[in-house]
Design a protein around this motif. Structure first.
Motif, mmCIF file in Angstrom:
data_model
loop_
_atom_site.group_PDB
_atom_site.id
_atom_site.type_symbol
_atom_site.label_atom_id
_atom_site.label_comp_id
_atom_site.label_asym_id
_atom_site.label_seq_id
_atom_site.Cartn_x
_atom_site.Cartn_y
_atom_site.Cartn_z
ATOM 1 N N TRP A 113 -47.715 -37.573 58.389
ATOM 2 C CA TRP A 113 -47.263 -38.930 58.711
ATOM 3 C C TRP A 113 -47.614 -39.912 57.595
ATOM 4 O O TRP A 113 -47.214 -41.074 57.624
ATOM 5 C CB TRP A 113 -47.881 -39.390 60.025
ATOM 6 C CG TRP A 113 -47.059 -40.378 60.793
ATOM 7 C CD1 TRP A 113 -47.365 -41.689 61.041
ATOM 8 C CD2 TRP A 113 -45.798 -40.150 61.444
ATOM 9 N NE1 TRP A 113 -46.385 -42.287 61.809
ATOM 10 C CE2 TRP A 113 -45.406 -41.351 62.072
ATOM 11 C CE3 TRP A 113 -44.967 -39.032 61.557
ATOM 12 C CZ2 TRP A 113 -44.217 -41.471 62.802
ATOM 13 C CZ3 TRP A 113 -43.789 -39.153 62.282
ATOM 14 C CH2 TRP A 113 -43.422 -40.364 62.886
ATOM 15 N N VAL B 215 -44.677 -41.668 56.281
ATOM 16 C CA VAL B 215 -44.277 -42.914 56.943
ATOM 17 C C VAL B 215 -45.150 -44.073 56.472
ATOM 18 O O VAL B 215 -44.649 -45.159 56.163
ATOM 19 C CB VAL B 215 -44.378 -42.750 58.471
ATOM 20 C CG1 VAL B 215 -44.272 -44.101 59.175
ATOM 21 C CG2 VAL B 215 -43.290 -41.806 58.970
ATOM 22 N N LEU C 173 -38.874 -43.474 56.448
ATOM 23 C CA LEU C 173 -38.251 -43.813 57.720
ATOM 24 C C LEU C 173 -38.117 -42.555 58.572
ATOM 25 O O LEU C 173 -37.990 -41.446 58.043
ATOM 26 C CB LEU C 173 -36.852 -44.391 57.510
ATOM 27 C CG LEU C 173 -36.638 -45.457 56.438
ATOM 28 C CD1 LEU C 173 -35.197 -45.926 56.461
ATOM 29 C CD2 LEU C 173 -37.580 -46.615 56.653
ATOM 30 N N VAL C 174 -38.112 -42.739 59.885
ATOM 31 C CA VAL C 174 -37.791 -41.659 60.803
ATOM 32 C C VAL C 174 -36.498 -42.045 61.505
ATOM 33 O O VAL C 174 -36.414 -43.110 62.130
ATOM 34 C CB VAL C 174 -38.905 -41.425 61.839
ATOM 35 C CG1 VAL C 174 -38.532 -40.278 62.768
ATOM 36 C CG2 VAL C 174 -40.228 -41.125 61.141
ATOM 37 N N ARG D 159 -32.617 -45.378 62.962
ATOM 38 C CA ARG D 159 -34.003 -45.562 63.396
ATOM 39 C C ARG D 159 -34.025 -45.902 64.881
ATOM 40 O O ARG D 159 -33.063 -46.437 65.421
ATOM 41 C CB ARG D 159 -34.680 -46.677 62.598
ATOM 42 C CG ARG D 159 -34.934 -46.342 61.136
ATOM 43 C CD ARG D 159 -35.555 -47.516 60.402
ATOM 44 N NE ARG D 159 -36.855 -47.887 60.961
ATOM 45 C CZ ARG D 159 -37.200 -49.126 61.296
ATOM 46 N NH1 ARG D 159 -36.335 -50.123 61.177
ATOM 47 N NH2 ARG D 159 -38.400 -49.381 61.775
ATOM 48 N N GLU E 27 -42.097 -46.870 63.382
ATOM 49 C CA GLU E 27 -42.734 -45.598 63.079
ATOM 50 C C GLU E 27 -44.244 -45.721 62.878
ATOM 51 O O GLU E 27 -44.981 -44.742 63.050
ATOM 52 C CB GLU E 27 -42.130 -44.977 61.814
ATOM 53 C CG GLU E 27 -40.639 -44.716 61.893
ATOM 54 C CD GLU E 27 -39.789 -45.875 61.370
ATOM 55 O OE1 GLU E 27 -38.686 -45.617 60.870
ATOM 56 O OE2 GLU E 27 -40.246 -47.050 61.473
ATOM 57 N N THR E 28 -44.707 -46.912 62.504
ATOM 58 C CA THR E 28 -46.119 -47.053 62.159
ATOM 59 C C THR E 28 -47.026 -47.215 63.373
ATOM 60 O O THR E 28 -48.244 -47.312 63.218
ATOM 61 C CB THR E 28 -46.330 -48.257 61.215
ATOM 62 O OG1 THR E 28 -45.946 -49.467 61.878
ATOM 63 C CG2 THR E 28 -45.514 -48.088 59.944
ATOM 64 N N TYR F 152 -47.977 -41.423 65.208
ATOM 65 C CA TYR F 152 -47.176 -40.202 65.272
ATOM 66 C C TYR F 152 -47.268 -39.511 66.616
ATOM 67 O O TYR F 152 -46.388 -38.737 66.988
ATOM 68 C CB TYR F 152 -47.579 -39.221 64.167
ATOM 69 C CG TYR F 152 -49.059 -38.943 64.038
ATOM 70 C CD1 TYR F 152 -49.697 -38.043 64.874
ATOM 71 C CD2 TYR F 152 -49.814 -39.572 63.056
ATOM 72 C CE1 TYR F 152 -51.056 -37.773 64.748
ATOM 73 C CE2 TYR F 152 -51.170 -39.316 62.915
ATOM 74 C CZ TYR F 152 -51.786 -38.419 63.758
ATOM 75 O OH TYR F 152 -53.126 -38.162 63.633
ATOM 76 N N ILE G 73 -37.054 -37.267 58.541
ATOM 77 C CA ILE G 73 -37.902 -38.190 57.795
ATOM 78 C C ILE G 73 -37.232 -38.383 56.436
ATOM 79 O O ILE G 73 -36.964 -37.404 55.727
ATOM 80 C CB ILE G 73 -39.330 -37.651 57.622
ATOM 81 C CG1 ILE G 73 -40.047 -37.630 58.964
ATOM 82 C CG2 ILE G 73 -40.115 -38.505 56.637
ATOM 83 C CD1 ILE G 73 -41.468 -37.130 58.907
ATOM 84 N N ARG H 179 -41.711 -53.353 62.927
ATOM 85 C CA ARG H 179 -42.481 -52.746 61.831
ATOM 86 C C ARG H 179 -42.794 -53.809 60.797
ATOM 87 O O ARG H 179 -41.897 -54.495 60.302
ATOM 88 C CB ARG H 179 -41.705 -51.590 61.214
ATOM 89 C CG ARG H 179 -42.443 -50.895 60.064
ATOM 90 C CD ARG H 179 -41.749 -49.616 59.647
ATOM 91 N NE ARG H 179 -42.398 -48.993 58.494
ATOM 92 C CZ ARG H 179 -42.091 -47.803 57.996
ATOM 93 N NH1 ARG H 179 -41.132 -47.080 58.569
ATOM 94 N NH2 ARG H 179 -42.737 -47.305 56.956
#
Length: 451
Positions: free
Chosen positions: A256, A259, A264-265, A272, A276-277, A280, A297, A363
């Motif tokens: 992770w 990220v 990006l995920v 998206r 993401e932050t 995980y 990812i 984010r």
């Protein structure tokens, strides 16, 4: 009495065995898997252990303390973490990583280049290669050469009782069905949780029950069943560590850190679906809810280079699981994503990175805009390990339903309640290894103090 301490589980429990032996006790480690050095949860980890206020942090100029760590735990778990366990582990964390270096001989280093969701300071300590197999091998080597510790494998702890002298008795089952009863002052249940038992997972963790389990096949709830048979209380059985970054092709963890460095995920379309932050662990269920239960990812060469210090990430790259392209249109073509959707997402998050826009998902941290060449790794969600278990106190003593210690019975790691509160969102990086090693260490200290 045969030994002072029986440790069931040769993962993080080895820290308890070593600490007990250091304090003058005779220890027997019982392990169900003869191949445990490569197949238990400790060996599958990234070897990240939080140590709040360690000498390694002081040398790096990082201001940290157990109190600050506890504040982070409270924020991530929304105040749901067991206060005794969280306080004990935050307090012992720095001592633990320094003990691993000074007594066990581990080449501990501060992971000063890595930020993890929920941690307000860089407090992760690790080993070269950043892989749990190195950590477990170091513990196992120290155990093998210690004249006060014996290892019995393969053999499974199936019951704990009390012998005629009032000591604990550990009933061990061998592969051929034979049973042996071993007397000891105490038993430490370090057999991890119940991630490998589909019925228990479906009962306690229904939201993640249909994803892959990425952990030890021996995590079958042995400690839970043994403890409950003795009247032990349980807590936070709905807690778990998920992960939204297991390579679909390599079946290896994509760190992770990608990220946290700006990746990006996205889902199969290239869209998206959250911040993401945040972490995980909770992102695993979010990914599982997307079409096809998979995603990508998306990163760039800068992130690729920054993550090569992780053995797992290098393994993903070496497996050929990474798709690469000079343009987002080409990357979309090679992955099956929509070029327009993917381009819009990368463009939008680049504006967030430059401070020109606010992210619709909230984010706030994007290290830098992505730049060509672009890379993508297809990922699937996974359950890594359960986080709830037997209730324990600050000494890792198992408690009964009335809150009193069950004398001579300890639990650590996934066998114990842990420090993650409820669900997946309370999980902080290190919440697996710190309870695994830390509670085992605390158990040995308490057993020695009460001799």
């Amino acid at each position: 009495m045969d030994v002072d301490l029986v440790v069931a589980g040769a993962g993080g429990g080895l820290a308890g065995a070593l600490r007990a032996a250091q304090l003058g006790m005779d220890v027997l480690v019982v392990e169900a898997d003869e191949h445990h050095l490569r197949s238990n949860n400790t060996s599958m980890s990234t070897a990240m252990i939080p140590g709040a206020g360690s000498r390694y942090q002081r040398a790096a100029g990082i201001d940290d303390s157990p109190e600050r760590f506890l504040t982070d735990i409270a924020a991530k778990t929304r105040g749901q973490a067991d206060p005794r366990v969280a306080t004990a582990l935050a307090t012992v964390s720095a001592q633990l990583v320094e003990w691993l270096a000074d007594h066990v001989g581990m080449p501990i280093e501060l992971a000063g280049d890595v930020d993890y969701p929920g941690h307000s300071a860089r407090r992760m300590h690790t080993l070269p290669g950043r892989h749990g197999s190195v950590l477990l091998q170091g513990l196992a080597d120290a155990v093998r050469t210690h004249d006060r510790i014996d290892l019995l494998a393969p053999a499974r702890l199936v019951a704990v009782g009390t012998d005629r002298a009032g000591d604990r008795s550990a009933v061990v089952e061998y592969p051929d069905g034979r049973h042996e009863e071993i007397s000891a002052r105490a038993v430490l249940l370090a057999t991890n949780g119940f991630g490998a038992d589909p019925d228990l997972v479906r009962s306690h963790l229904p939201e993640i029950a249909d994803v892959d389990y990425h952990g030890s096949a021996q995590s079958r709830g042995d400690a839970l069943r043994i403890g409950e048979s003795l009247g032990a209380a349980t807590g936070c059985l709905d807690a778990y560590q998920g992960h939204a970054a297991v390579s679909a092709a390599a079946r290896t963890l994509v760190t992770w850190t990608t990220v946290m460095q700006g990746a990006l995920v996205v889902d199969r379309e290239g869209r998206r679906f959250g911040d993401e932050t945040v972490g995980y662990s909770e992102y695993a269920a979010l990914l599982a809810a997307r079409p096809g239960r998979c995603g990508w990812i998306v990163l760039d060469e800068r992130i690729n280079e920054l993550c090569r210090s992780f053995t797992d990430f290098r393994d993903v790259v070496d497996s050929g699981a990474v798709r690469t392209a000079d343009t987002l249109g080409e990357l979309a073509e090679r992955t099956g994503m929509s070029a327009s959707v993917l381009t819009a997402e990368v463009t939008t998050i680049a504006a967030v990175a430059r401070g020109e826009a606010l992210d619709k998902y909230g984010r706030t941290h994007v290290a830098a805009p992505l730049a060509p060449p672009y890379h993508a790794v297809e990922v699937v969600p996974a359950l890594f390990h359960t986080q709830g278990g037997l209730l324990v106190d600050q000494h890792a003593q198992v408690l009964d339903t009335g809150g009193a210690p069950l004398g001579g019975l300890y639990a650590s790691g996934g066998a114990a309640v842990g420090m993650s509160g409820h669900g997946a969102a309370g999980y902080l990086a290190g919440n697996g290894l710190l309870p695994a090693l830390g509670l085992a260490h605390l158990a040995a200290d308490h057993l020695a103090a009460t001799a």
